[in-house]
Design a protein around this motif. Structure first.
Motif, PDB file in Angstrom:
ATOM      1  N   ARG A  94      -8.815   5.187   0.581  1.00  0.00           N
ATOM      2  CA  ARG A  94      -7.750   5.196  -0.203  1.00  0.00           C
ATOM      3  C   ARG A  94      -6.731   6.306  -0.067  1.00  0.00           C
ATOM      4  N   ARG A  95      -5.601   6.309  -0.552  1.00  0.00           N
ATOM      5  CA  ARG A  95      -4.455   7.484  -0.449  1.00  0.00           C
ATOM      6  C   ARG A  95      -5.105   8.560  -1.205  1.00  0.00           C
ATOM      7  N   THR A 108      -8.116  -2.155   1.884  1.00  0.00           N
ATOM      8  CA  THR A 108      -8.287  -0.592   2.007  1.00  0.00           C
ATOM      9  C   THR A 108      -9.554  -0.267   2.373  1.00  0.00           C
ATOM     10  N   PRO A 144      -3.621   6.409   3.064  1.00  0.00           N
ATOM     11  CA  PRO A 144      -4.791   5.405   3.294  1.00  0.00           C
ATOM     12  C   PRO A 144      -4.817   5.076   4.716  1.00  0.00           C
ATOM     13  N   TYR A 160       0.621  -1.350  -0.136  1.00  0.00           N
ATOM     14  CA  TYR A 160       0.225  -0.073  -0.113  1.00  0.00           C
ATOM     15  C   TYR A 160       0.974   1.333  -0.024  1.00  0.00           C
TER      16      TYR A 160
END
Ligand SMILES: Cc1ncc(COP(=O)(O)O)c(C=O)c1O
Length: 470
Positions: free
Chosen positions: A456-457, A453, A442, A49
């Protein structure tokens, strides 16, 4: 090749678990010396991630909720969403039987989208806009905690059905924390001072409005409180005030919401653990520093609340109200671990060693805001060699962007390795910002050996999408 591979006997020297005061209970080292949370190696999460990343242990959140429900079977436990309001957490806590407190239209929208029953939502805030109040009333939130006279007028104009409200009082209890979190004292922005003309005016105005129903009082004493006696004192004062309302208006209030603020340990360094005195409004000097005191013991809190309710209600011949508690940090803090990748290690001659990581005050502003202290641990291998004392610095353009000072890290720490900061589940994602136009990390949940997740980023494209001018 790692030291463990060269000397397999070192494995037996490794602790199998990390301190549960600051790590999720399901944290351990795997056979390769990597830290695992929820059955997943943190180094694997970092690889998959990216970093910085917030990791959240679902079972830890759920088990904290259950611990509260066990300790306070008759009370309403309301999760304070400001600690971490994301859809998954709202869903987990309500599945565990908690209500949810929100303090903005945004938090309300997230709670509703997670399927939280509006009846079980409580709206807070000292600056609710009329739009927020309208939205809350329309969707049918269970209770609104009133914080100003203006709000009473607005609410009464907006409510089409009878809206249940509580009045937030400041009971004049000083918990001696950082000035930013001492919300029990009377001279601060939240609520009405208990016993003041302003508070009396608020009660009277609500009682005069036929579409508002005053069900009780609310107070919130502050943050990181680990002496339960403060809450006992709050009960005594608040019951006294409820009895006064009965005497003046003949109205019996049935709900007493004592807010949150229950301490969790954020550092395992015993010299940083400070004992809280409790002797009413002016408790005098703090007592000596002492290890092991930093956490609120919920069982002890339950006993103190019970005794104070018995005594307060007996004294005023007042029927026992239903108590509500609003823990935020105590539910999610220990479930969270933030992962960073080391960008550089710099030894300043005659000065400190700076370990710069790929995050900082944008994902954890609490160090700069409150002087919060954290443990920092190498996550991708178990260090067996010599240690060094280091300052872990963020990547932002501020000299004060430091995540931890004087932490022990392996002397052979290299760029590319993964550092983990435990106890970062509360007020990290929710306080995150985009300073230096760096997107927010995230949130990745772990459970039963699987990672997924939740949030999210935030990308550069996300940031650019707000740029609508020339
Ligand atoms: C009204 C109210 N309730 C509950 C909380 C939660 O506090 P904590 O996360 O410290 O338990 C806060 C925190 O600011 C608050 O303002």
């Amino acid at each position: 090749m790692t030291l463990l591979e060269i000397f397999p006997s070192l494995r037996s020297e490794m602790p199998s678990r990390l301190d549960s005061a600051v790590w999720p209970r399901d944290t351990r080292y795997d056979g390769e010396g990597r830290i695992m949370v929820g059955g997943v190696a943190l180094a694997d999460i970092a690889d998959e991630y990216g970093t910085a990343t917030y990791v959240l242990d679902e079972q830890e959140v759920r088990s904290r909720c259950r611990a509260y429900r066990r300790a306070f079977p008759e009370a309403e436990i309301i999760y304070a969403g400001k600690a971490l309001m994301i859809r998954a957490v709202a869903e987990w806590v309500t599945q565990e039987g908690l209500s949810v407190d929100v303090c903005s239209a945004g938090e309300l929208a997230i709670a509703l989208s997670a399927g939280v029953d509006p009846e079980r939502i409580i709206l807070h805030g000292n600056g609710k806009s009329s739009d927020e109040l309208r939205t809350a009333v329309r969707c049918g939130v269970g209770r609104i905690v009133v914080d100003s006279l203006t709000e009473i007028t607005l609410l009464s104009a907006l409510a089409t059905t009878r809206q249940r409200v509580l009045v937030r009082l400041s009971p004049g209890i000083d918990v001696h924390g950082h000035p930013a979190v001492r919300t029990g004292v009377t001279d601060q922005k939240f609520g009405f001072p208990l016993g003041s003309e302003l508070a009396d005016e608020a009660v009277e105005r609500i009682l005069r409005r036929s579409n508002l129903e005053l069900v009780g009082f609310h107070c919130h004493l502050g943050s990181q409180i680990y002496n339960p006696d403060f809450y006992g004192e709050a009960i005594r004062r608040m019951i006294g005030e409820m009895a006064r309302v009965r005497q003046i208006h003949g109205r019996i209030l049935t709900e007493l919401d004592l807010g949150g603020g229950h301490a969790v340990a954020t550092s395992t360094r015993p010299d940083e653990v400070r004992r809280q005195p409790c002797a009413g409004p002016s408790a005098g000097e703090a007592a000596a520093y002492r290890g092991g005191d930093a956490e609120m013991n919920v069982q002890e809190l339950a006993e103190v609340l019970d005794d104070a309710l018995d005594a307060g209600c007996a004294r005023h011949h007042f029927p026992r109200p239903r108590v509500a508690l609003e823990p935020g940090r105590a539910i999610v803090a220990r479930a969270g671990v933030t992962l960073y990748r080391v960008l550089s290690v710099k030894h300043i001659e005659g000065g400190h060693t700076y370990v710069t990581v790929d995050g900082g005050m944008s994902d954890n502003p609490r160090v700069a805001l409150y002087g919060a202290r954290y443990d920092v641990v190498l996550a991708n291998r178990h260090p067996c060699g010599p240690q060094m004392t280091a300052t872990v610095a963020g990547r932002h353009c501020e000299a004060g962007d430091v995540l931890a000072v004087d932490v022990q890290l392996p002397a052979d720490l290299r760029p590319g390795e993964i550092l983990a900061v435990p106890c970062t589940g509360a007020y990290h994602h929710s306080l995150a910002n985009t300073y230096n136009s760096i997107g927010r990390p995230p949130v990745v949940a772990v459970r039963d050996g699987r990672a997924r997740t939740l949030v999210r980023r935030e990308t550069v494209e996300d940031l650019m999408s707000r740029e609508v001018g020339v």
